[in-house]
Design a protein around this motif. Sequence first.
Motif, mmCIF file in Angstrom:
data_model
loop_
_atom_site.group_PDB
_atom_site.id
_atom_site.type_symbol
_atom_site.label_atom_id
_atom_site.label_comp_id
_atom_site.label_asym_id
_atom_site.label_seq_id
_atom_site.Cartn_x
_atom_site.Cartn_y
_atom_site.Cartn_z
ATOM 1 N N PRO A 165 90.267 27.931 50.211
ATOM 2 C CA PRO A 165 88.980 27.369 50.619
ATOM 3 C C PRO A 165 88.519 26.303 49.633
ATOM 4 N N ARG A 166 87.688 25.395 50.098
ATOM 5 C CA ARG A 166 87.217 24.292 49.274
ATOM 6 C C ARG A 166 86.640 24.748 47.928
ATOM 7 N N PRO A 167 85.760 25.788 47.885
ATOM 8 C CA PRO A 167 85.217 26.206 46.585
ATOM 9 C C PRO A 167 86.293 26.654 45.602
ATOM 10 N N LEU A 168 87.318 27.348 46.093
ATOM 11 C CA LEU A 168 88.399 27.801 45.211
ATOM 12 C C LEU A 168 89.196 26.600 44.708
ATOM 13 N N PHE A 169 89.478 25.643 45.588
ATOM 14 C CA PHE A 169 90.188 24.433 45.165
ATOM 15 C C PHE A 169 89.407 23.725 44.062
ATOM 16 N N TYR A 170 88.096 23.549 44.262
ATOM 17 C CA TYR A 170 87.269 22.884 43.260
ATOM 18 C C TYR A 170 87.287 23.643 41.933
ATOM 19 N N ARG A 171 87.233 24.949 42.024
ATOM 20 C CA ARG A 171 87.224 25.755 40.786
ATOM 21 C C ARG A 171 88.529 25.584 40.014
ATOM 22 N N LEU A 172 89.652 25.703 40.721
ATOM 23 C CA LEU A 172 90.947 25.573 40.045
ATOM 24 C C LEU A 172 91.145 24.164 39.502
ATOM 25 N N LEU A 173 90.714 23.178 40.259
ATOM 26 C CA LEU A 173 90.864 21.799 39.805
ATOM 27 C C LEU A 173 90.017 21.534 38.560
ATOM 28 N N GLY A 174 88.841 22.130 38.514
ATOM 29 C CA GLY A 174 87.952 21.893 37.395
ATOM 30 C C GLY A 174 88.272 22.705 36.155
ATOM 31 N N GLU A 175 88.780 23.931 36.346
ATOM 32 C CA GLU A 175 88.952 24.845 35.218
ATOM 33 C C GLU A 175 90.391 24.971 34.735
ATOM 34 N N SER A 176 91.366 24.692 35.600
ATOM 35 C CA SER A 176 92.770 24.921 35.244
ATOM 36 C C SER A 176 93.489 23.601 34.995
ATOM 37 N N GLU A 177 93.837 23.342 33.750
ATOM 38 C CA GLU A 177 94.571 22.114 33.426
ATOM 39 C C GLU A 177 95.936 22.075 34.105
ATOM 40 N N PRO A 178 96.702 23.192 34.146
ATOM 41 C CA PRO A 178 98.002 23.164 34.836
ATOM 42 C C PRO A 178 97.867 22.841 36.329
ATOM 43 N N PHE A 179 96.868 23.439 36.986
ATOM 44 C CA PHE A 179 96.676 23.164 38.416
ATOM 45 C C PHE A 179 96.261 21.719 38.620
ATOM 46 N N ARG A 180 95.396 21.215 37.776
ATOM 47 C CA ARG A 180 94.946 19.829 37.878
ATOM 48 C C ARG A 180 96.115 18.866 37.693
ATOM 49 N N ALA A 181 96.977 19.160 36.729
ATOM 50 C CA ALA A 181 98.144 18.309 36.482
ATOM 51 C C ALA A 181 99.083 18.334 37.683
ATOM 52 N N PHE A 182 99.269 19.501 38.284
ATOM 53 C CA PHE A 182 100.120 19.633 39.476
ATOM 54 C C PHE A 182 99.585 18.769 40.608
ATOM 55 N N VAL A 183 98.288 18.848 40.885
ATOM 56 C CA VAL A 183 97.684 18.100 41.988
ATOM 57 C C VAL A 183 97.827 16.601 41.779
ATOM 58 N N PHE A 184 97.521 16.134 40.575
ATOM 59 C CA PHE A 184 97.535 14.685 40.353
ATOM 60 C C PHE A 184 98.946 14.142 40.145
ATOM 61 N N ARG A 185 99.879 14.991 39.730
ATOM 62 C CA ARG A 185 101.272 14.541 39.646
ATOM 63 C C ARG A 185 101.801 14.221 41.046
ATOM 64 N N TYR A 186 101.531 15.101 42.002
ATOM 65 C CA TYR A 186 101.932 14.832 43.374
ATOM 66 C C TYR A 186 101.157 13.658 43.960
ATOM 67 N N PHE A 187 99.902 13.534 43.585
ATOM 68 C CA PHE A 187 99.089 12.428 44.070
ATOM 69 C C PHE A 187 99.723 11.097 43.672
ATOM 70 N N ALA A 188 100.104 10.995 42.396
ATOM 71 C CA ALA A 188 100.719 9.755 41.906
ATOM 72 C C ALA A 188 102.053 9.488 42.587
ATOM 73 N N ALA A 189 102.856 10.540 42.769
ATOM 74 C CA ALA A 189 104.173 10.366 43.388
ATOM 75 C C ALA A 189 104.041 9.899 44.844
ATOM 76 N N ARG A 190 103.104 10.495 45.598
ATOM 77 C CA ARG A 190 102.912 10.129 46.994
ATOM 78 C C ARG A 190 102.361 8.711 47.131
ATOM 79 N N ILE A 191 101.467 8.328 46.239
ATOM 80 C CA ILE A 191 100.933 6.966 46.284
ATOM 81 C C ILE A 191 102.076 5.961 46.105
ATOM 82 N N SER A 192 102.989 6.265 45.185
ATOM 83 C CA SER A 192 104.139 5.396 44.965
ATOM 84 C C SER A 192 104.992 5.304 46.230
ATOM 85 N N GLU A 193 105.214 6.436 46.906
ATOM 86 C CA GLU A 193 105.988 6.439 48.141
ATOM 87 C C GLU A 193 105.293 5.632 49.237
ATOM 88 N N LEU A 194 103.963 5.762 49.323
ATOM 89 C CA LEU A 194 103.227 5.037 50.341
ATOM 90 C C LEU A 194 103.263 3.531 50.084
#
Length: 223
Positions: free
Chosen positions: A113-142
């Motif tokens: 759920p959105r609140p859980l996503f926000y919590r993990l993104l804000g509090e967990s550095e490993p989860f945040r790094a995972f999300v933005f690593r894929y974000f950067a890779a997909r942007i490059s592909e696009l």
Amino acid sequence: MLSQSEVDDLVALYPVLSRLTAAEQDALRREAQPAHIRAGTVLFDLDSPCSLFLLLSAGTVRVVKPALSGREIVLYRLDPGDSCILTVSCLLGESSYPARGVAETDVAAYILPRPLFYRLLGESEPFRAFVFRYFAARISELMQLVEEVAFGALDQRLANLLVTQGPRLEMTHQQIADELGTVREVVSRRLKVLEQQGLVRLRRGQVEVLDLKRLGRVAAPPA
């Protein structure tokens, strides 16, 4: 609440989840929900709101940009272990989807759920790094996709698709056109030329590569 086997399934596909704190893992166990989605189901559509984040455990999701004419171009696919950058973008920007996501096969996933996503993104550095690593890779592909569509010769892109997906593609001409961001009639004409050159054999719903070496030369960018 997720069972221990479901948590183990998630961690096996998304190892970053093993690095969450005990409190974050407990929140994941309590708030995440398993989902089973049939092939062909539209998971999100143009201008639809975004209220959750999916972690795939089985199957494939095709993300496409449709046009008013009915044509569409495949932006990317999501497989188990991937992250959807459009979902991330919409969640962060509190905006609606600019594209469509369709279950290409039967899909098994876990809903955050959105609140859980926000919590993990804000509090967990490993989860945040995972999300933005894929974000950067997909942007490059696009960006590469935009370059290919804008500047790449269609014959070269078609040949590249046949080389990488062959030697036998179980795809209709319309599906190939969707992959390449063009129309079926154009693809049919180009495939007929390749068949006349002895590079492929066309059957209903199928394209068979006959000469991979010669086709590879067509797919290769000019020196």
